[in-house]
Design an enzyme around this catalytic site. Structure first.
Site, short mmCIF file in Angstrom:
data_model
loop_
_atom_site.label_atom_id
_atom_site.label_comp_id
_atom_site.label_asym_id
_atom_site.label_seq_id
_atom_site.Cartn_x
_atom_site.Cartn_y
_atom_site.Cartn_z
N LEU A 176 -0.56 27.72 15.09
CA LEU A 176 -1.36 26.79 15.98
C LEU A 176 -1.86 27.65 17.06
O LEU A 176 -1.01 28.00 17.88
CB LEU A 176 -0.67 25.50 16.52
CG LEU A 176 -1.81 24.53 17.35
CD1 LEU A 176 -2.96 24.09 16.69
CD2 LEU A 176 -0.92 23.36 17.85
N ALA A 177 -3.15 28.19 17.10
CA ALA A 177 -3.36 29.35 18.07
C ALA A 177 -3.66 28.66 19.58
O ALA A 177 -4.62 27.88 19.55
CB ALA A 177 -4.62 30.01 17.65
N THR A 191 14.41 3.17 17.29
CA THR A 191 13.71 3.38 18.55
C THR A 191 12.50 4.56 18.58
O THR A 191 11.58 4.30 19.03
CB THR A 191 14.55 3.60 19.72
OG1 THR A 191 15.58 2.64 19.76
CG2 THR A 191 14.10 3.69 21.21
N GLY A 193 6.22 28.33 19.36
CA GLY A 193 6.54 27.77 20.61
C GLY A 193 5.61 28.64 21.77
O GLY A 193 4.77 29.37 21.39
#
Length: 515
Positions: free
Chosen positions: A51-52, A316, A76
């Site tokens: 994802l650039a 949750t 990251g």
């Protein structure tokens, strides 16, 4: 966020193995729709789905040092990459990617460089000179990561469970703040802050120091080459993030590329508290605000997909992940690739309502330490995977290393809830941003008490989930749950319902502790 998958030392360098690694890597394609890469060195495979966000044009992975002997695949963002490049004066960089510094830092400093990285990350680094490798995960576990072992002696690393669960004999969550070294053959903790020992701190509370630390944490996360926005529920944490972002956006590279007006996003059932409060804060800050509505049935219809992507059966987490999952899809459809979010504040400052019962500051502090250490299993996992399911990256400034060091060094007496002195939960954070001359937020927003996320999106959401589970799980099923699910046995019909779906996707996890 990106997706990484590595198979290390698998005793098989055949074409069939390469095809299998590519096949498994594609299971992570939602995390990185912009580029796919695979590097093979003998029986070592490093695959990447990108994802650039920084340097979209040339930052494809794997990344290398100058002679390509050191190879790295990373998921990251490294926020201090420019400062690190300045230290690496004898190195030449191939790309403008923030992650390009990792291979060069290893070349310069060996395995001990990881604590120099300021950001959220998981990476696998292969040194082809001696076929050694290291694997590391960020301090708090903002990025997801798993490790598995094959019967042939191979070690598998994946950003998500679905990349390795079918091929490994045993697998588990890779612990945050740790490094695996093939040279030593085991894990060691690289993240060793003072608070980790749970010793009781004594630094006096200084509101301006706390304010500056958090502003810095938000500002460094404005590093982006793509359109971005903020998640805004109208509660304290997301509203502070939005306020600081709006205040500092104008002078950034992002503003020069995409404009100075901040976009904000909120999700909820029709008439929910979050929609109302978020609109009020958005109007105050002047953001371009996007409201996304969903129905209880929309959420129920998405549950199976949510469990597949978030890879948990925790009740949750699933309740909170579903609206975030639906919102992320809408955000991505607008062309946005990164959002800044407010996770982590409640753990650091004792924001949950049960902290009212803390008998003393020692117990209060120890509980905050425990909550931060467990974040990777719950809120970080939710934020990371709910957004990554749609190729969207979530950044979380409350979990900035420097900010945590400042916040966790404060004498916990200041964090204690004290109605007699007018201190509600997270009072020290509220007070730090209570600026009369140049307000960050309206007073009633700054001192608004917390809504649980699942309640904030609409009070009928949880009731709808329970009613749906009631239709699909019988009393007898719950009575026999201990025999069907002896590990982490579900105690309610809702928990049983989620567990059935989870086991269908990840059947081998029955005897393993990923929670």
């Amino acid at each position: 966020m990106c997706g990484i998958l590595a198979v290390l030392g698998c005793s098989d360098d055949s074409q069939a193995k390469r095809v299998r690694v590519l096949e498994l890597s594609r299971r992570l394609k939602h995390r990185g729709p912009d580029w796919s890469g695979l590097y093979q060195h003998g029986d070592f495979y490093l695959a990447h789905q990108r994802l650039a966000i920084i340097d979209p044009a040339s930052g494809d992975q794997p990344l290398y040092n100058e002679d390509k002997k050191i190879v790295v695949t990373v998921n990251g963002e490294i926020y201090n990459h420019e400062a690190l490049r300045e230290r690496l004066t004898n190195h030449k960089f191939r790309t403008g990617s923030d992650c390009d510094v990792i291979a060069h830092l290893y070349e310069e400093y060996g395995e001990n460089f990881v604590d120099m990285l300021d950001g959220m990350f998981s990476f696998v680094l292969l040194d082809t000179r001696d076929n050694s490798f290291i694997v590391a995960r960020d301090a708090i576990g903002i990025t997801s990561l798993y490790i598995g072992w094959g019967l042939d002696g191979s070690i598998w690393i994946s950003s998500e469970l679905k990349g390795l669960n079918d091929d490994c004999e045993h697998f588990e969550a890779f612990p945050p703040g740790h490094l695996y070294s093939s040279k030593s053959g085991g894990l060691k903790r690289w993240y060793n802050p003072t608070w980790y020992s749970e010793a009781i701190p004594s630094t006096p509370y200084d509101p301006l120091v706390l304010r500056q630390a958090f502003e810095n944490a938000v500002i460094k996360r404005l590093m982006t080459d793509v359109p971005f926005g903020v998640l805004l529920s109208g509660g304290l944490d997301s509203s502070l993030v939005a306020s600081i972002t709006a205040r500092h956006l104008a002078g950034t590279k992002a503003a020069r590329q995409w404009g100075t007006q901040l976009h904000s996003f909120c999700v909820g059932l029709e008439g929910s508290p979050d929609l109302k409060y978020a609109k009020e804060v958005a109007d105050y800050l002047g953001t371009v605000h996007h409201e996304f509505h969903f129905t209880v049935q929309d959420g129920i219809d998405a549950i199976e997909e949510v469990i597949y992507h978030v890879e948990t059966y925790d009740v949750t987490t699933i309740r909170a992940s579903t609206p975030m999952f639906l919102m992320s899809r809408k955000i991505k459809s607008l062309g946005v690739k990164m959002v800044i979010s407010g996770e982590g504040s409640d753990e650091i400052f004792g924001g949950y309502l049960y902290f009212h019962k803390a008998p003393n500051k020692e117990e209060f502090h120890r509980e905050t330490c425990h909550k931060i250490k467990a974040l990777h299993q719950y809120d970080c996992l939710r934020a990371n995977k709910s957004t990554s399911a749609w190729g969207l990256e979530a950044r979380v400034p409350f979990l900035d290393k420097d900010f945590i060091n400042v916040a966790m060094a404060i004498d916990p007496e200041w964090k204690m809830i004290n109605p007699q002195e007018g201190r509600i939960e997270k009072w020290i954070l509220r007070k730090a941003f209570d600026d009369e001359e140049r307000p960050y937020l309206p007073k009633h927003v700054l001192y608004r008490q917390k809504e649980q996320f699942s309640d904030g999106v609409g009070y009928s959401w949880i009731d709808g989930l329970k009613a749906h589970a009631e239709q699909h799980v019988t009393d007898k099923m719950v009575q026999n749950a201990q025999y069907i699910f002896p590990h982490n046995t579900p105690l309610t019909k809702e928990a049983y319902y989620y567990r059935m779906i989870f086991e269908r996707f990840f059947p081998q996890v029955i005897h393993l502790n990923l929670m």
